[in-house]
Design a protein around this motif. Structure first.
Motif, short mmCIF file in Angstrom:
data_model
loop_
_atom_site.label_atom_id
_atom_site.label_comp_id
_atom_site.label_asym_id
_atom_site.label_seq_id
_atom_site.Cartn_x
_atom_site.Cartn_y
_atom_site.Cartn_z
N UNK A 74 0.81 -1.22 0.00
CA UNK A 74 0.00 0.00 0.00
C UNK A 74 0.85 1.27 0.00
N UNK A 75 1.86 1.43 0.88
CA UNK A 75 2.71 2.62 0.77
C UNK A 75 3.42 2.70 -0.58
N UNK A 76 3.75 1.55 -1.15
CA UNK A 76 4.39 1.55 -2.47
C UNK A 76 3.43 2.08 -3.53
N UNK A 77 2.15 1.66 -3.45
CA UNK A 77 1.14 2.17 -4.38
C UNK A 77 0.95 3.68 -4.21
N UNK A 78 0.95 4.14 -2.96
CA UNK A 78 0.78 5.57 -2.70
C UNK A 78 1.95 6.37 -3.25
N UNK A 79 3.16 5.87 -3.08
CA UNK A 79 4.35 6.56 -3.60
C UNK A 79 4.36 6.54 -5.12
N UNK A 80 3.89 5.44 -5.71
CA UNK A 80 3.80 5.37 -7.17
C UNK A 80 2.80 6.40 -7.69
N UNK A 81 1.65 6.54 -7.00
CA UNK A 81 0.67 7.54 -7.40
C UNK A 81 1.19 8.96 -7.25
N UNK A 82 2.08 9.16 -6.27
CA UNK A 82 2.66 10.48 -6.05
C UNK A 82 3.92 10.71 -6.90
N UNK A 83 4.34 9.71 -7.67
CA UNK A 83 5.52 9.78 -8.55
C UNK A 83 6.81 10.06 -7.78
N UNK A 84 6.91 9.49 -6.58
CA UNK A 84 8.12 9.63 -5.76
C UNK A 84 8.94 8.34 -5.92
N UNK A 85 9.68 8.22 -7.02
CA UNK A 85 10.37 6.97 -7.36
C UNK A 85 11.48 6.63 -6.38
N UNK A 86 12.19 7.62 -5.88
CA UNK A 86 13.30 7.36 -4.96
C UNK A 86 12.79 6.72 -3.67
N UNK A 87 11.76 7.30 -3.07
CA UNK A 87 11.21 6.74 -1.83
C UNK A 87 10.51 5.41 -2.10
N UNK A 88 9.94 5.26 -3.30
CA UNK A 88 9.30 3.99 -3.67
C UNK A 88 10.32 2.86 -3.63
N UNK A 89 11.49 3.07 -4.24
CA UNK A 89 12.51 2.01 -4.25
C UNK A 89 13.01 1.73 -2.84
#
Length: 464
Positions: A74-89
């Motif tokens: 879920x946090x990964x999906x939220x970061x993907x929606x926010x286009x925050x690739x660095x924090x996503x990885x």
């Protein structure tokens, strides 16, 4: 390989995202169904009851694993929606570290405590040894269950619901083939069925992990992103642990009901096993609509689109209600045919009759089941997994009350009412919780927007 769920018609987006998930989870069901069908057909009713008696404890542990992995996504999906690739990885890497540590601890604990747990549940003596063999070896494969569900959760968070399906098709076919090999010509019985599942899970996990590393460019780690991060771990655990706990809390009620059914004898256990497996086949799409809503809600929250979240929930409820009615009709005409996959319906007449009763009293409550699934997963996708966990508590309390009060009073009919009582109790909690969650997030997003506007005004005034 990724897919953005923050644009387009919510109904169309959810349906297109859900269809591969439904197919994938149907194949995942075949993992367990292959064991049940082949054991029931070739090893007898006693072996079927041995496998079936482990269903609730299996869900207790493996439900926790799947819930945790879905929560990490879920946090990964939220970061993907926010286009925050660095924090996503960074969150993907820390999810991997947490799953690695959790799999080691959980495997040791469950394998060690298998027999004491089954004895505590008053598993009938004539099926106890078989149940210990089966579920003990299933628990030995927990690391691979962690691996596959973590990878599949990440893929879904990035909008890819098709790739996990392809791996499940491959490994489900392998599982069935190994079941037939181990159980029939090699005569390995229950042990062979468990080993077939373990081997298939291992292949599914390893292959999907290799694919994830090679094909998803967005996940190519940069310097320092794979390190353990306290902030990322706390955020992942803050959502993942309550989701896993929610599944386990729900399963505790099922374990207590299983204990009550065990007291009724092996015939009742076999009937509930055949009926539950039949019902699970038809309720998979409802669960998948919920899984899709967790990703959908997470991505749209990341994009600050609560209006789309509400529209998506309405669309998902419509899908769930239509499917629930269709499932009720299918079970009315095909219940015996489907149960025939697990046992010989021409000779086991009493088991079939009891299974039909169980299916009837459960299927008439499929609409509340669909509603609770949509609301629960949507709340989880919005980041409030503790509320979803409390809904699990409501289910547990309802099932426990049925097991303690109605089963001793009404016998097998009391056990048939356990699921409906749990579903209604959860709905009574979840609908107000969903409304509160939406209002709370509306206020939070409005406050953030006003702060941003205020800063822009101050910046313009300073420039002037």
């Amino acid at each position: 390989m990724t897919k953005d769920l923050t644009s387009g018609s919510p109904l169309k987006v959810i349906l297109l995202f859900t269809v591969p998930l439904v197919l994938g989870n149907l194949f995942q069901q075949f993992y367990a169904l292959a064991d049940t069908i082949i054991v029931g057909r070739y090893c007898g009713v006693s072996a079927l009851a041995s496998v079936g008696s482990t269903g609730s404890i299996n869900y207790l542990i493996l439900g926790f694993v799947i819930g945790v992995c879905n929560g990490f996504a879920i946090p990964i999906a939220q970061l993907f929606g926010a286009h925050d690739d660095h924090d996503l990885r960074r969150h993907v890497a820390n999810a991997a570290w947490l799953c690695l540590g959790g799999s080691v601890i959980l495997t040791v604990l469950t394998v060690t405590l298998t027999r004491p747990l089954l004895v505590l549940m008053q598993t009938p003596a004539d099926i106890l040894d078989g149940a210990v063999i089966y579920i003990g070896w299933i628990f030995a494969g927990i690391p691979f269950i962690f691996l596959y569900n973590m990878v599949a959760g990440i893929m879904r968070a990035l909008g890819d619901s098709k790739t996990p399906l392809y791996f499940l098709i491959l490994t489900s076919v392998l599982n069935i083939g190994l079941d037939l090999l181990f159980v029939i010509p090699l005569n390995m019985g229950i042990l062979g069925a468990a080993l077939a599942t373990d081997i298939s899970q291992a292949i599914s996990g390893v292959f999907s992990f290799v694919y994830l590393c090679r094909k998803f460019e967005i996940l190519k780690m940069q310097k320092g992103e794979a390190r353990i991060s306290k902030r990322a771990c706390l955020r992942l655990l803050g959502i993942g642990f309550p989701m896993g706990l929610q599944c386990s809390i729900t399963a505790i009620g099922s374990v207590i009901v299983q204990w009550a059914v065990n007291v009724l004898g092996s015939t009742a256990v076999a009937a509930v096993t055949a009926a539950s497996k039949t019902m699970n086949l038809l309720t998979v799409p409802l669960e998948i609509v919920g899984t899709a809503m967790a990703t959908y809600a997470g991505q749209n929250l990341g994009a600050a689109r609560m209006d789309r979240v509400r529209k998506g929930v309405h669309s998902a409820l419509l899908i769930a209600c239509i499917y629930a009615i269709a499932s009720l009709i299918i079970l009315h005409f095909a219940d015996v045919t489907i149960m025939g996959l697990f046992l010989d319906t021409t000779t086991e007449v009493e088991i079939v009759r009891m299974g039909q009763e169980y299916l009837f009293w459960n299927s008439v409550f499929f609409i509340p089941l669909g509603a609770l699934i949509v609301w629960r997963y949507s709340i989880q996708g919005l980041g409030f997994s503790t509320l979803a966990m409390l809904a699990g508590v409501a289910e547990m309390v309802a099932r426990t009350a049925v097991a303690i009060v109605l089963v001793p009073l009404l016998g097998y009919f009391g056990a048939e009412l356990a699921n409906p009582a749990a579903w209604i109790a959860a709905c009574l909690f979840l609908y107000p919780a969903y409304l509160w969650t939406c209002r709370h997030l509306d206020n939070r997003l409005l406050a953030a927007k006003l702060r941003l506007q205020s800063k822009e005004v101050e910046s313009n005034e300073s420039l002037a």
